[in-house]
Design a protein around this motif. Structure first.
Motif, PDB file in Angstrom:
ATOM      1  N   LYS A  59       0.946  -1.236   0.177  1.00  0.00           N
ATOM      2  CA  LYS A  59       0.026  -0.060   0.136  1.00  0.00           C
ATOM      3  C   LYS A  59       0.743   1.139  -0.106  1.00  0.00           C
ATOM      4  N   PRO A  64      -2.968   3.802  -6.939  1.00  0.00           N
ATOM      5  CA  PRO A  64      -4.416   3.719  -6.399  1.00  0.00           C
ATOM      6  C   PRO A  64      -5.378   3.506  -7.373  1.00  0.00           C
ATOM      7  N   ARG A  65      -6.608   2.708  -7.025  1.00  0.00           N
ATOM      8  CA  ARG A  65      -7.760   2.275  -7.903  1.00  0.00           C
ATOM      9  C   ARG A  65      -8.035   3.302  -8.836  1.00  0.00           C
ATOM     10  N   ASN A 100     -14.296  -2.424  -9.489  1.00  0.00           N
ATOM     11  CA  ASN A 100     -14.254  -3.532  -8.612  1.00  0.00           C
ATOM     12  C   ASN A 100     -14.552  -4.871  -9.045  1.00  0.00           C
ATOM     13  N   ASP A 136      -2.918  -5.377   0.641  1.00  0.00           N
ATOM     14  CA  ASP A 136      -2.204  -4.188   0.752  1.00  0.00           C
ATOM     15  C   ASP A 136      -1.197  -4.204   1.688  1.00  0.00           C
ATOM     16  N   ILE A 158      -5.611  -5.826  -2.772  1.00  0.00           N
ATOM     17  CA  ILE A 158      -6.860  -5.754  -2.009  1.00  0.00           C
ATOM     18  C   ILE A 158      -6.553  -5.305  -0.683  1.00  0.00           C
ATOM     19  N   ASP A 159      -7.550  -4.915   0.131  1.00  0.00           N
ATOM     20  CA  ASP A 159      -7.587  -4.454   1.359  1.00  0.00           C
ATOM     21  C   ASP A 159      -8.188  -5.712   2.213  1.00  0.00           C
ATOM     22  N   THR A 165      -7.909  -2.060  -4.070  1.00  0.00           N
ATOM     23  CA  THR A 165      -7.496  -0.773  -3.620  1.00  0.00           C
ATOM     24  C   THR A 165      -6.663  -0.008  -4.616  1.00  0.00           C
ATOM     25  N   GLY A 166      -5.994  -0.860  -5.638  1.00  0.00           N
ATOM     26  CA  GLY A 166      -5.137  -0.631  -6.549  1.00  0.00           C
ATOM     27  C   GLY A 166      -4.200  -1.637  -7.291  1.00  0.00           C
TER      28      GLY A 166
END
Length: 188
Positions: A59, A64-65, A100, A136, A158-159, A165-166
């Protein structure tokens, strides 16, 4: 005749004769190599970043997404080519509905092959690769290792809830390793 020892020999002898107990001590020995003019400050900075790679998480450097450039699975060949040429990237997330719902990656050279062969039956579904996914919170050291093992140089991030998330690429990690420091930093 006495042969002068090279840097690697001196460095290994030093490390193994006085084994460092932690990262700080290891960096101290490497720092001594600068003073002895065996390596440059830039080399030291890069070695330090490699050693500390496990302290950074995905992260910290991911794209970022909101900044991801994506292709839609239903895009025409023309639209795909326009996006690829405009962005000048080589790998693209393929979405089905929105950012997403990433279903795979397109490697641009695979699309160029279709153009070269003048294939009239264009379908992104046939040339996309399965998306790799990383959390992340994963450290960059492990991510870099996975890139090399899997020969996959881009991953969806992913979170903890599984939300995208990106993305991260091997280029992002390498760029982080080799970027110049703003000021010289000495440990001791």
């Amino acid at each position: 005749m006495y042969k002068k020892k090279g840097f690697i020999s001196k460095f290994l002898n030093k490390v193994f004769s006085e084994t460092p107990e932690n990262k700080k001590e290891l960096l101290y020995f490497i720092n001594k190599s600068i003073k002895n003019k065996l390596i440059t400050q830039n080399t030291y900075n890069t070695i330090e970043k490699v050693i500390n790679l496990e302290n950074k998480q995905v992260k910290d450097i991911m794209i970022p997404r909101t900044k991801m450039i994506t292709l839609n699975i239903h895009d025409t060949l023309n639209k795909c080519l326009q996006i690829i040429v405009k962005s000048s990237y080589s790998r693209f997330p393929i979405i089905s509905y929105d950012k997403n719902h990433i279903i795979g990656f397109l490697i641009a050279k695979n699309l160029f092959k279709i153009v070269y062969e003048n294939n009239k039956n264009f379908s992104l579904k046939e040339i996309i690769t399965k998306p790799a996914i990383v959390p992340d919170s994963q450290n960059l050291n492990r991510t870099l290792e996975e890139f090399y093992i899997n020969k996959n140089y881009i991953s969806i991030v992913i979170d903890e809830f599984g939300i995208i998330t990106g993305l991260i690429t091997i280029k992002d990690i390498l760029k982080n390793l080799f970027k110049k420091n703003k000021k010289k930093k000495k440990i001791f």
